[in-house]
Enzyme design. Structure first.
Site, PDB file in Angstrom:
ATOM      1  N   LYS A 168      43.135  50.160  39.447  1.00 47.70           N
ATOM      2  CA  LYS A 168      42.182  50.117  40.564  1.00 47.70           C
ATOM      3  C   LYS A 168      41.823  51.524  41.008  1.00 47.70           C
ATOM      4  CE  LYS A 168      43.449  48.931  44.969  1.00 47.70           C
ATOM      5  NZ  LYS A 168      43.835  48.015  46.042  1.00 47.70           N
ATOM      6  N   GLY A 216      41.257  40.848  80.179  1.00 47.44           N
ATOM      7  CA  GLY A 216      41.805  40.979  78.821  1.00 47.44           C
ATOM      8  C   GLY A 216      43.254  41.446  78.773  1.00 47.44           C
TER       9      GLY A 216
HETATM   10  C1  R5P Z   1      46.583  47.921  48.696  1.00 50.23           C
HETATM   11  O1  R5P Z   1      47.220  48.929  48.477  1.00 50.23           O
HETATM   12  C2  R5P Z   1      47.238  46.603  49.032  1.00 50.23           C
HETATM   13  O2  R5P Z   1      48.322  46.317  48.191  1.00 50.23           O
HETATM   14  C3  R5P Z   1      46.227  45.464  48.986  1.00 50.23           C
HETATM   15  O3  R5P Z   1      45.720  45.384  47.659  1.00 50.23           O
HETATM   16  C4  R5P Z   1      45.098  45.723  49.935  1.00 50.23           C
HETATM   17  O4  R5P Z   1      45.587  46.045  51.199  1.00 50.23           O
HETATM   18  C5  R5P Z   1      44.223  44.488  50.041  1.00 50.23           C
HETATM   19  O5  R5P Z   1      43.184  44.760  50.931  1.00 50.23           O
HETATM   20  P1  R5P Z   1      41.785  44.022  50.809  1.00 50.23           P
HETATM   21  O6  R5P Z   1      42.060  42.534  50.809  1.00 50.23           O
HETATM   22  O7  R5P Z   1      41.030  44.483  52.025  1.00 50.23           O
HETATM   23  O8  R5P Z   1      41.140  44.474  49.549  1.00 50.23           O
END
Ligand code: R5P
Length: 281
Positions: free
Chosen positions: A176, A35
Site C-alpha cells: 500500500k 453539549g
Molecule cells: C492503517 O495503517 C490501518 O491499519 C488501517 O488500514 C487504516 O486505519 C484503515 O483506515 P481506512 O478504513 O480509513 O482506510
C-alpha cells in the site's frame, strides 16, 4: 468490584461483568443543552471501567467517570484506543495525540487494558498498559472454511499471519502506498487469488478506503468473493455502504466498537487478562 459501562461500550461491559462474575455499577449519563456531558456513578471501592474511544465525547465521558469514582481502585478497559494512529509528530508542531491520551488515562487509572492498539509506537507512551490480541478470535471465526487471508499492507501482516494460523488457511499481503490522508494506492505483491474466497483482515476499518482499494485489486485479480474482518469497526460515515458497493460480500468485527457487524466478542479474553493481573498484584 463492579463494572462501570461507559456509553460507548454497554454490551461489552455487560459481557465482561458476566465473565468476571460481578455486577454493573449504576450510572446516569446526560447531555446538557450546550453539549456538555453529565456523569453520575454509584460509589464503589474497586471499578472496572469499560469505554472505547470512538469519539471526542467518549474521552470526556471517560474522564468524568474516573472523576466520579473518587478514590476507588480503577481498572480502565479501553477496548478501542482511539487517537492511536497519531502516534508521532508526522509534521513539525503536531500533537502526538495518543501520548496525550495515555497521560490522561494513566493519571486516573491503576491499570489499563486495550485490544490491538494501532502500533508499538502508540503502546510505548503507556506505562500501565496490557494489550490483548483479538486476531486468534478472528482466525477461529473462519476455521474450517477454504479462504485465503490478505493483509491490505505490510503493517498488518503479522496480525494476519496470527489470524490465518488460527483459521488454518494461507495468507499474503498487498503493498500500500498512501498518496494523502484520504487516498491510498494498492499494488499486489505475490498473490494468486484467482477463483479463491478472500478475507481481507485489518486492525481498523475507518473510512473504508483501504478495504475498498484492496477489494478492487483482489477482484481485478479474479478473486471469487471478498469478505473483510477487522478488530475495530470504526466505520466512519457511510463506510459500510462503501464496502458493500465495492463488492465486499460480508464484514465482521469484534465488539471493541459496538456496531451491527461486531459478531466476535473480546469479553472473555479481556476478563481473563483482568483476572490474571488482579491475582498477580
Ligand atoms: C492503517 O495503517 C490501518 O491499519 C488501517 O488500514 C487504516 O486505519 C484503515 O483506515 P481506512 O478504513 O480509513 O482506510
Amino acid at each position: 468490584m463492579k463494572v462501570v459501562a461507559g456509553k460507548s461500550s454497554p454490551l461489552l461491559a455487560k459481557r465482561i461483568a458476566e465473565k468476571l462474575g460481578c455486577e454493573l455499577a449504576k450510572t446516569t449519563y446526560k447531555v446538557f443543552p450546550d453539549g456538555e456531558l453529565y456523569v453520575r456513578v454509584e460509589r464503589v471501592d474497586e471499578a472496572v471501567v469499560v469505554q472505547s474511544l470512538n469519539s471526542n465525547d467518549d474521552l470526556v465521558q471517560l474522564m468524568l467517570i474516573f472523576d466520579a469514582l473518587g478514590n476507588a481502585e480503577i481498572t480502565a478497559v479501553v477496548p478501542y484506543m482511539g487517537y492511536a494512529r497519531q502516534d508521532r509528530e508526522f509534521n513539525e508542531g503536531e500533537a502526538v495525540s495518543v501520548r496525550a491520551i495515555a497521560r490522561t488515562i494513566e493519571s486516573y487509572a491503576d491499570r489499563v487494558f486495550t485490544v490491538n492498539i494501532h502500533s508499538e509506537k502508540a503502546k510505548s507512551y503507556f506505562r500501565k498498559l496490557v494489550e490483548v490480541d483479538a486476531m486468534p478470535l478472528i482466525g477461529e471465526h473462519y476455521r474450517g472454511r477454504d479462504v485465503v487471508m490478505i493483509s491490505p499492507d505490510l503493517g498488518s501482516l503479522k496480525r494476519v499471519e496470527t489470524a490465518s494460523k488460527h483459521a488454518g488457511c494461507e495468507f499474503d499481503y498487498l503493498e500500500k502506498v498512501r498518496i494523502s490522508a484520504e487516498k491510498v494506492e494498492i499494488k499486489p505483491k505475490s498473490l494468486n487469488v484467482k477463483g479463491r474466497d478472500v478475507v481481507i483482515v485489518d486492525d481498523i476499518i475507518s473510512t473504508g478506503g483501504t478495504i475498498v482499494e484492496a477489494t478492487k485489486v483482489l477482484k481485478s485479480l479474479g478473486a471469487k468473493s471478498v469478505e473483510c474482518a477487522c478488530v475495530h469497526a470504526v466505520l466512519a460515515g457511510d463506510a459500510l455502504n462503501k464496502l458493500f458497493n465495492a463488492g465486499v460480500s460480508k464484514v465482521i468485527a469484534t465488539d471493541t466498537v459496538e456496531k451491527s457487524v461486531s459478531v466476535v466478542s473480546v469479553a472473555e479474553m479481556l476478563a481473563k487478562a483482568i483476572s490474571e493481573s488482579r491475582s498477580s498484584s
